[in-house]
Motif scaffolding. Structure first.
Motif, short mmCIF file in Angstrom:
data_model
loop_
_atom_site.label_atom_id
_atom_site.label_comp_id
_atom_site.label_asym_id
_atom_site.label_seq_id
_atom_site.Cartn_x
_atom_site.Cartn_y
_atom_site.Cartn_z
N GLN A 40 0.83 -1.20 0.00
CA GLN A 40 0.00 0.00 0.00
C GLN A 40 0.87 1.26 0.00
N LEU A 41 1.93 1.27 0.82
CA LEU A 41 2.81 2.43 0.89
C LEU A 41 3.56 2.61 -0.42
N ALA A 42 3.98 1.53 -1.03
CA ALA A 42 4.68 1.61 -2.32
C ALA A 42 3.79 2.25 -3.37
N ALA A 43 2.50 1.88 -3.37
CA ALA A 43 1.56 2.45 -4.33
C ALA A 43 1.34 3.94 -4.06
N LYS A 44 1.26 4.31 -2.78
CA LYS A 44 1.05 5.71 -2.41
C LYS A 44 2.22 6.59 -2.85
N LEU A 45 3.44 6.05 -2.70
CA LEU A 45 4.65 6.82 -2.98
C LEU A 45 5.18 6.60 -4.40
N ASN A 46 4.52 5.71 -5.12
CA ASN A 46 4.97 5.38 -6.48
C ASN A 46 6.42 4.92 -6.49
N LEU A 47 6.75 4.05 -5.54
CA LEU A 47 8.10 3.48 -5.41
C LEU A 47 8.01 1.96 -5.52
N PRO A 48 9.07 1.31 -5.97
CA PRO A 48 9.07 -0.15 -6.00
C PRO A 48 8.90 -0.72 -4.59
N GLU A 49 8.14 -1.81 -4.47
CA GLU A 49 7.92 -2.40 -3.15
C GLU A 49 9.25 -2.85 -2.53
N ARG A 50 10.21 -3.22 -3.38
CA ARG A 50 11.52 -3.64 -2.89
C ARG A 50 12.20 -2.51 -2.11
N GLU A 51 12.10 -1.27 -2.62
CA GLU A 51 12.71 -0.12 -1.93
C GLU A 51 12.03 0.11 -0.58
#
Length: 342
Positions: A40-51
Motif C-alpha cells: 500500500q505504501l509503495a503504491a502511495k509513494l509510487n516506489l518499487p515495493e523492494r525499496e
C-alpha cells in the motif's frame, strides 16, 4: 532547515542525501497512514515495493518503526526524529521555498504546505488538517475566542487537534447550518474542537440563510445574540475556502445569479460571499454568521484549503482579506505560484 546545508549535502554526497530523503519520506508517510502495509505504501509513494521493504528494514533496525500483521507503525522512539524528518522532506521537495515565495506574493504572514494534491489523494486532506491543527494549537492562548466554519477541510483539522492540557478557549461557529451533512457543519465542528481543546462552546441554532426580518426576530433570543456577539469578538477565525462554481451549486443559487457571477469572473467563496481573482467582492453574504467588517483589528485569520482545483479560489479570498496563516497542499501551491507569476 538551513538551505545552505541542503545545498552542501547535494554537492558533497548526492547519493547519501537521496537515501536520507527516502528514509525521511517513508517515515513521514508511515506516520500519516499507520498501520500501513508495504504494498500500500509503495503504491502511495509510487516506489518499487523492494525499496519500501529495504528501507523499512533499516528503520526497524534503528528502532523507529514496528512491523506486525497489520503493517508498519511508528515506535515511541520515532518521536525523536519525526518533525525533523518532515522538515527535511519538505526542504528536499522544494516546498519550503514555495512557502516563502507565496508569502511574498500573497497577503499572508505564513504559508504551510503539505506534500501532494488532495484532488488526487484523499490522504493529503488529512495531512493538511494535521499541519493546520498543529499550528492552530500554538496560536491559541487561554481566554481566546475561536470561530470556525464547516466543511471537509475544517473537519480534518478538528480530527487532528490535540491538547495535552486543557485550554480555556471559547469556540463558536462562524456560520449557521448548511446542507445535509451535519457532521461537517460549523456547529458540529465547533463542539468537537472545543472538546479536543478542553474549552467551551456556544452554538448557533439557525439555518445558514434567513431573510432579514426573520433574522432580526431571532437575534432577540439570548442564546443567538450571545453567540453573534462572541463572533464579533473572535481572536482567531479558522475557515475553509470553496470554489465559486461548487458553492453556487451547493447553495442552489438562482440561475440568473449564477450566470451573473460567472460572467463577472467569480472564483472563490468564503463566509457566503463570492470574489473574483483580484479579490473584489462580487456578491456579499446574506447568511447567518461572521461579518468580516465588524471583526476587531487584531483578529487573526487562518485559512485551510487543499487541492489544485482551489488555487484560484484561495488567491481570490486572500487578496480580499489579509491572513495570518494559509495551510494548503502542494497541488494548490504550485498552481497558485504559476498563476501569480504569469
Amino acid at each position: 532547515m538551513d538551505p545552505g546545508f541542503i545545498t552542501l549535502m547535494r554537492k558533497l554526497a548526492p547519493d547519501l542525501i537521496d537515501e536520507i530523503t527516502r528514509r525521511a519520506l517513508i517515515l513521514e508517510r508511515i506516520a500519516a497512514l499507520q498501520p500501513v502495509g508495504r504494498r500500500q505504501l509503495a503504491a502511495k509513494l509510487n516506489l518499487p515495493e523492494r525499496e519500501i521493504r529495504n528501507t523499512a528494514a533499516i528503520l526497524k533496525d534503528l528502532g523507529y518503526i514496528d512491523l506486525d500483521a497489520s503493517g508498519m507503525s511508528l515506535s515511541g522512539k520515532a518521536d525523536e526524529v519525526l518533525e525533523t524528518s518532515r522538515a527535511f522532506s519538505k526542504a528536499m521537495s522544494g516546498l519550503t521555498e514555495t512557502e516563502k515565495r507565496l508569502c511574498e506574493l500573497l497577503p499572508a504572514d505564513r504559508v504551510l504546505i503539505a506534500p501532494g494534491n488532495a484532488d488526487e489523494d484523499e490522504q493529503v486532506l488529512a495531512d493538511v488538517g494535521r499541519l493546520c491543527a498543529s499550528k492552530l494549537r500554538s496560536i491559541l492562548m487561554s481566554g481566546n475566542t475561536l470561530a470556525v466554519t464547516g466543511g471537509r477541510t475544517i473537519a480534518a483539522v478538528a480530527r487532528s487537534l490535540q491538547s495535552p492540557t486543557p485550554l480555556n478557549v471559547m469556540v463558536v461557529p462562524a456560520r449557521g447550518g448548511l446542507g445535509r451533512s451535519v457532521e461537517i457543519q460549523a456547529n458540529t465542528l465547533a463542539e468537537e474542537i472545543a472538546g479536543k481543546l478542553g474549552g467551551h462552546y456556544r452554538l448557533i441554532h439557525l439555518p445558514d440563510t434567513m431573510d432579514a426580518a426573520a433574522l432580526q426576530e431571532m437575534m432577540k433570543l439570548p442564546e443567538v445574540s450571545e453567540a453573534m456577539e462572541l463572533l464579533e469578538r473572535a481572536d482567531v477565525i479558522l475557515h475553509g475556502i470553496g470554489t465559486a462554481s461548487e458553492m453556487m451549486k451547493q447553495r442552489r443559487l438562482p440561475h440568473t445569479t449564477v450566470s451573473k457571477l460567472i460572467s463577472e469572473g467569480a472564483k472563490g467563496e468564503s463566509f457566503g460571499a463570492y470574489y473574483d481573482l483580484d479579490g473584489r467582492c462580487l456578491m456579499e453574504s446574506t447568511n447567518v454568521g461572521v461579518d468580516l467588517a465588524r471583526l476587531k483589528p487584531t483578529c487573526e485569520m487562518v485559512a485551510a484549503a487543499a487541492g489544485a482545483s482551489k488555487a484560484e479560489a484561495i488567491i481570490a479570498i486572500l487578496r480580499h482579506t489579509r491572513h495570518y496563516l494559509l495551510v494548503t497542499d502542494q497541488g494548490a501551491a504550485e498552481r497558485m505560484l504559476r498563476i501569480l507569476t504569469e
